[in-house]
Design an enzyme around this catalytic site. Structure first.
Site, short mmCIF file in Angstrom:
data_model
loop_
_atom_site.label_atom_id
_atom_site.label_comp_id
_atom_site.label_asym_id
_atom_site.label_seq_id
_atom_site.Cartn_x
_atom_site.Cartn_y
_atom_site.Cartn_z
N ARG A 119 0.82 -1.23 0.00
CA ARG A 119 0.00 0.00 0.00
C ARG A 119 0.85 1.27 0.00
NH1 ARG A 119 -3.03 -3.08 3.78
NH2 ARG A 119 -4.86 -3.96 2.78
N LYS A 141 2.51 11.64 -10.31
CA LYS A 141 1.66 10.75 -11.12
C LYS A 141 2.41 9.46 -11.40
CE LYS A 141 -1.36 13.96 -13.58
NZ LYS A 141 -1.74 14.51 -14.91
N GLU A 183 8.05 19.82 -23.97
CA GLU A 183 7.42 20.07 -22.66
C GLU A 183 7.99 21.35 -22.04
OE1 GLU A 183 4.84 18.54 -21.41
OE2 GLU A 183 4.77 16.63 -22.47
N LYS A 228 6.56 23.67 -13.15
CA LYS A 228 5.66 22.52 -12.90
C LYS A 228 5.36 22.39 -11.41
CE LYS A 228 4.40 17.86 -13.48
NZ LYS A 228 4.45 16.59 -14.16
N GLU A 238 -5.12 17.39 -9.68
CA GLU A 238 -5.65 17.79 -10.99
C GLU A 238 -7.17 18.04 -10.96
OE1 GLU A 238 -3.56 16.17 -14.48
OE2 GLU A 238 -5.54 15.86 -15.32
N ARG A 242 -3.98 22.27 -12.20
CA ARG A 242 -3.05 21.32 -12.83
C ARG A 242 -3.44 21.01 -14.28
NH1 ARG A 242 0.11 16.24 -9.99
NH2 ARG A 242 1.29 15.64 -11.85
N ASN A 246 -1.90 20.23 -19.20
CA ASN A 246 -2.42 19.48 -20.35
C ASN A 246 -2.49 20.34 -21.61
OD1 ASN A 246 -2.79 17.07 -18.91
ND2 ASN A 246 -4.72 17.81 -18.06
N HIS A 249 -2.15 18.93 -25.11
CA HIS A 249 -2.22 17.48 -24.96
C HIS A 249 -3.50 16.84 -25.51
CE1 HIS A 249 1.45 17.90 -22.76
NE2 HIS A 249 1.52 16.61 -22.46
N HIS A 253 -2.71 13.85 -27.80
CA HIS A 253 -3.16 12.47 -27.56
C HIS A 253 -3.91 11.93 -28.78
CE1 HIS A 253 -2.82 13.09 -22.94
NE2 HIS A 253 -1.70 12.67 -23.47
N HIS A 265 5.69 11.19 -28.18
CA HIS A 265 4.89 12.11 -27.37
C HIS A 265 5.31 13.58 -27.57
CE1 HIS A 265 2.31 13.42 -24.15
NE2 HIS A 265 3.33 13.96 -23.50
N1 GLY Z 1 2.33 15.65 -17.18
C1 GLY Z 1 1.25 16.43 -16.69
C2 GLY Z 1 1.12 16.34 -15.21
O1 GLY Z 1 2.00 15.87 -14.51
O2 GLY Z 1 0.11 16.75 -14.70
#
Ligand code: GLY
Length: 375
Positions: A119, A141, A183, A228, A238, A242, A246, A249, A253, A265
């Site tokens: 966990r 993430k 990026e 960031k 998000e 956040r 995107n 994106h 995508h 990407h």
């Molecule tokens: N790559 C976008 C984020 O980390 O939210």
């Protein structure tokens, strides 16, 4: 020469950026993520170049090295199961720190292993691609891909430490470095016009042979990470701000999806930034000229500035519907409101639904003005 800067960031964990830091990894890990056992999960190509140096300062008898094949295909349930089973068989308990050594695929996969093993156990991110350095290693993430799409199974799991050694870019192909530049351009566009302008001046050199040696590179990477980090500190899960990360994106995508992930990407993001800036201009959210400024930047980075000729606008629009940002069946876009500023959207969620007709107009105009579109 070894350099090491601990960035001043609004994050709960330290981020070190420098040159030659892999040789200090053992010291940094035992200082910031101390544990009884250490398990390094490494991209197998990266491991060939760097594992020995990275492992040198860790206790040999209590440290394991697990490698994963290079490439997106490794970000899957089978690899997650193989790694967690291997770690449990080795005796990994809560007393284990996971160290991710590799690009975004390794970081996301090893991060998900760390998020789910018992966990959640401590995680150290050691990104080795420019894209992972400025984006995926920071922000917590983690996840894997499924048949239904990329990153659809995962967890937020903050690292205890991020170590960015710019020297490892030496073993990265130039094309891969350009992916990360996309990026970095995004970071300037969404939050910091000065970063955008400073970066622009260096893009041709950064994209070319020897770009990894540029003296200014660690500072530019640090600035991108700081942008960031400020966004993530405001909205880790998000639910609002956040979303600005995107930018570009939704279209990116769709390009990746329709090419069955043959388009990398970063190249897809470069095109997405141009098209979505054009969309923003057409919707009157930003002044005319922004899309051309962004297109110039991506071209300077050796990246494409227009959608692929081989894919129709209808196919791209259809593919946007599978984007995970779609809400209540409507496709959402995080759109720029100028150089260094983002549109808050109609409900202050930092994204807005856009009609297919408007997206089609932006695609048509982007194709008409592109100087180096995707093939
Ligand atoms: N790559 C976008 C984020 O980390 O939210």
């Amino acid at each position: 020469m070894v350099s090491d800067t601990r960035l001043a960031l609004p994050l709960a964990y330290p981020v070190h950026v420098g040159r030659g830091l892999l040789g200090s990894l053992g010291r940094l890990v035992t200082e910031h993520a101390p544990n009884h056992r250490y398990a390094m999960i490494a991209d197998e190509a990266v491991a060939r170049h760097h594992a020995e140096t990275a492992l040198a300062g860790l206790p040999r008898e209590r440290t394991a090295l697990l490698t994963v094949p290079s490439g997106e295909a490794s970000k899957c349930r089978d690899e997650w199961a193989r790694l967690t089973d291997g770690l449990l068989a080795w005796g990994a308990g809560r007393d284990t720190t996971i160290i991710a050594l590799g690009g975004g695929v390794t970081g996301d996969l090893a991060g998900f292993v760390a998020a789910t093993l018992h966990r959640g156990v401590p995680l150290v991110q050691v990104p080795t691609s420019l894209l992972a350095m400025v984006d995926s290693s920071v922000g917590g993430k983690t996840g894997i891909d499924t048949k239904a799409g990329k990153n659809l199974v995962g967890a937020f799991h903050d690292p205890s430490l991020v170590v960015v050694d710019v020297e490892v870019l030496r073993t990265l192909p130039e094309g891969s470095r350009r992916e990360g530049l996309a990026e970095m351009i995004k970071h300037g566009l969404i939050a910091d016009a000065d970063h955008f302008t400073a970066l622009c001046g260096h893009l041709p050199a950064l994209a070319g042979a020897g770009g990894h040696e540029l003296e200014v590179l660690p500072a530019l990477i640090a600035e991108s990470i700081a942008i960031k980090a400020r966004v993530v500190a405001e909205d880790a899960r998000e639910s609002g701000r956040r979303q600005v990360l995107n930018a570009g994106h939704t279209i990116a995508h769709a390009i990746e999806h329709t090419s069955e992930f043959a388009v990398p990407h970063g190249a897809a993001v470069a095109v997405g930034l141009v098209v979505e800036s054009r969309l923003s201009e057409m919707l009157g959210l930003t002044e005319v000229g922004l899309a051309e400024t962004v297109a110039l930047a991506v071209r300077r980075a050796g990246l494409p500035d227009g959608p692929p000729a081989s894919v129709s606008d209808d196919a791209l629009i259809e593919a946007t519907r599978s984007d995970k940002k779609a809400r209540e069946g409507r496709v959402e876009y995080a759109l720029p409101a100028g150089l260094g500023a983002m549109d808050r959207g109609p409900t202050a969620r930092w994204s807005r639904p856009v009609s297919d007709d408007d997206v089609r107009s932006a695609l048509i105009e982007s194709r008409r003005t592109a100087q180096s579109p995707l093939g």
